[in-house]
Each structure stands twice: as C-alpha cells, then as structure tokens.
Design an enzyme around this catalytic site. Sequence first.
Site, PDB file in Angstrom:
ATOM      1  N   LYS A 238       0.837  -1.203   0.000  1.00 31.52           N
ATOM      2  CA  LYS A 238       0.000   0.000   0.000  1.00 31.52           C
ATOM      3  C   LYS A 238       0.871   1.252   0.000  1.00 31.52           C
ATOM      4  O   LYS A 238       0.652   2.187  -0.775  1.00 31.52           O
ATOM      5  CB  LYS A 238      -0.935  -0.008   1.221  1.00 31.52           C
TER       6      LYS A 238
ATOM      7  N   ASP B 167     -11.064   3.394   4.045  1.00 31.53           N
ATOM      8  CA  ASP B 167     -11.516   2.005   4.077  1.00 31.53           C
ATOM      9  C   ASP B 167     -13.038   1.917   3.981  1.00 31.53           C
ATOM     10  O   ASP B 167     -13.582   0.819   3.815  1.00 31.53           O
ATOM     11  CB  ASP B 167     -11.105   1.374   5.419  1.00 31.53           C
TER      12      ASP B 167
ATOM     13  N   GLN C 106      -4.761  -1.230   9.452  1.00 31.18           N
ATOM     14  CA  GLN C 106      -4.806  -2.584   8.890  1.00 31.18           C
ATOM     15  C   GLN C 106      -5.490  -3.546   9.865  1.00 31.18           C
ATOM     16  O   GLN C 106      -5.173  -3.563  11.057  1.00 31.18           O
ATOM     17  CB  GLN C 106      -3.369  -3.045   8.563  1.00 31.18           C
TER      18      GLN C 106
HETATM   19  N1  GUN Z   1      -7.353  -6.446   6.011  1.00 29.06           N
HETATM   20  C1  GUN Z   1      -7.685  -7.158   4.907  1.00 29.06           C
HETATM   21  N2  GUN Z   1      -8.291  -6.350   4.000  1.00 29.06           N
HETATM   22  C2  GUN Z   1      -8.317  -5.108   4.548  1.00 29.06           C
HETATM   23  C3  GUN Z   1      -8.814  -3.851   4.083  1.00 29.06           C
HETATM   24  O1  GUN Z   1      -9.357  -3.707   2.978  1.00 29.06           O
HETATM   25  N3  GUN Z   1      -8.662  -2.818   4.942  1.00 29.06           N
HETATM   26  C4  GUN Z   1      -8.105  -2.965   6.168  1.00 29.06           C
HETATM   27  N4  GUN Z   1      -8.014  -1.884   6.950  1.00 29.06           N
HETATM   28  N5  GUN Z   1      -7.629  -4.109   6.624  1.00 29.06           N
HETATM   29  C5  GUN Z   1      -7.742  -5.177   5.813  1.00 29.06           C
END
Ligand code: GUN
Length: 299
Positions: free
Chosen positions: A54, A121, A98
């Site tokens: 990311k 998100d 995350q």
């Molecule tokens: N863990 C797995 N997929 C995601 C996501 O799209 N966002 C976040 N914050 N954590 C994740």
Amino acid sequence: MSATLIDGKAIAADLRGNIARRVADLSERHGLVPGLAVVLVGNHPASESYVRSKSNLAHVAGMRSFDHRLPASAGQAELMSLIARLNDDPAVHGILVQLPLPDGYDPDAVINAIDPRKDVDGLHPFNSGLLANGLPALVACTPLGCMILAKSVHASLAGLEAVVIGRSKLVGKPAAQLLLAENATVTMAHSKTRDLAAVCRRADLLVAAIGRPGMVRGDWIKPGATVIDVGINRLPAEDGKNRIVGDVAFAEVRDVAGAITPVPGGVGPMTIACLLLNTVTAACRIAGVPEPQCMSSAG
Ligand code: GUN
C-alpha cells in the site's frame, strides 16, 4: 469451454496510471498532494506485506504515504491517540488501520474514531450508512474493486441475479449495497444459508467472499456466469512456501463460468488501486477540489 480470465492485475495497473496522472494534476493545479497514513499494529506477516504494498504504490502514484507501526503491546489508548493526531494532520487525507488488530483491541472503537472524511476504508458507520442510503460515500476498497471488475464484463449490471457469499463489513455487506445501487437483484448468502449450492446456481454474477479455500464448486455455477473470487487463502505448499488460493475451486469453475477472476491477480490488486482512488477522492473532498470523475466509483 473455458471462462474468460478477468485480468485484475492489468485493470488495477491501468487505474493506478489514471490515479497517478490525476495526482500530478492536483499537485500542479491546486498544490494538493494526497496523503495516506497506514497504521499497522503488531507483526501479522500477511498484514506486513499488504501494508508495504500500500505504501509503495501510494509513493509510485505520487502521493505522500505515512507509515505508523505500533507493537502489539502498545494498547488501545496509544492507538486512539495516534488516530486523533492523524485526524488533525492536514497532510493526511486518508487513514487506514490494517485489520485484523491483535487480541485485546476493540476494532469498532478504532474505526469509529477515524474522521469519516479520511476513512478511505469506508468502514466508519457514517460511510457505510451513506452507502446504504445510496448517498456519496467513501466505499470499502475490495468491493469497489469487485464492481470495477464486474463492470469490465457487463456494461450494465441492471436486472442481473447477483449472489454475494459472505456478510462481512469489509466485503460482503458493501458489495451487496453497491450491486443494489447498480440495480442488480441481490441475494446475500452466508454460513447459515440453506442449500448454498442451489442459491449460487441462480447467480449471473457470483461474488465469493467466504475465506474458505476452494469452497465454491463447479456444479454451483450457472453456465456462463461471472465469478468474482475475493478469497486470499494461504495454503502450505510442498516447497515450504505458501500457495495462495481463492474461495472458488478454480479449475472446476472455469469450465462452467463465462468469466472468472484468478487468484492471485484478480481482486487483490484492485483493492490497493481502490485505496489510492479513495485517497484521491478524500483529498479532493476535503480540499473542495473537483473529484476525479473519469474514474470515480466512490459513491
Ligand atoms: N485487512 C484485509 N483487507 C483489509 C482492508 O481492505 N482494509 C483494512 N483496513 N484491513 C484489511
């Protein structure tokens, strides 16, 4: 006949290219550089790899990225105080914590503390509520990516029978809302659904977000259906490395479906591209600058 492969890797690369051009334009014309803060608590190996990707891809697209690592022992209060600082930081337009968080943390309290304008998100109840009401929102990245992939196959989703398996806040629920907004006829299936195979056989468009490797079998698929596989399941392989497989039994399903996303290389790359898209959208909304219409899918 074998299904057409939906090339998420290529579609995501294309989207990231559009985003990078938009970021350059924002910087040149408005002095606005979108900033993404990524917070990782603990050292979950898969999360570490996602978080690295990311941040890297945010940089490549010309954005600022701010990485925050906390040890699992940091505790809820320290995480909440970091979120408060990021909410107040004008260089940060998007905040991603995350998930999953280590044991002992309250993920809902953390997500609810994020400024909804920076909730890239799309998990804050303010944004999920806007989405459920058909209003412009920041939309969760994985379902947003699924929609772009589905639309690469179907010019219109109106009237299609869509079945979503899984009812998580991160994928299943927002995917169903997005499909409904596109006028699909939506069924949400889950672990308590009776005769899941029969429900799936109705689907012109099947979104599998279960987290169980290979659960969707060939005889669950309506011939010619489009299958979007959200699963990212790590299985130990003979060479000691992990093999990543989806929720769909790919070899069987590709013989029946009309189009299918591979794993890896389908939904996964779209999630990060949509995170970058949401960060640009958030930056534009916060700064009062026109949003990236050409690629806008965020509500
Ligand atoms: N863990 C797995 N997929 C995601 C996501 O799209 N966002 C976040 N914050 N954590 C994740």
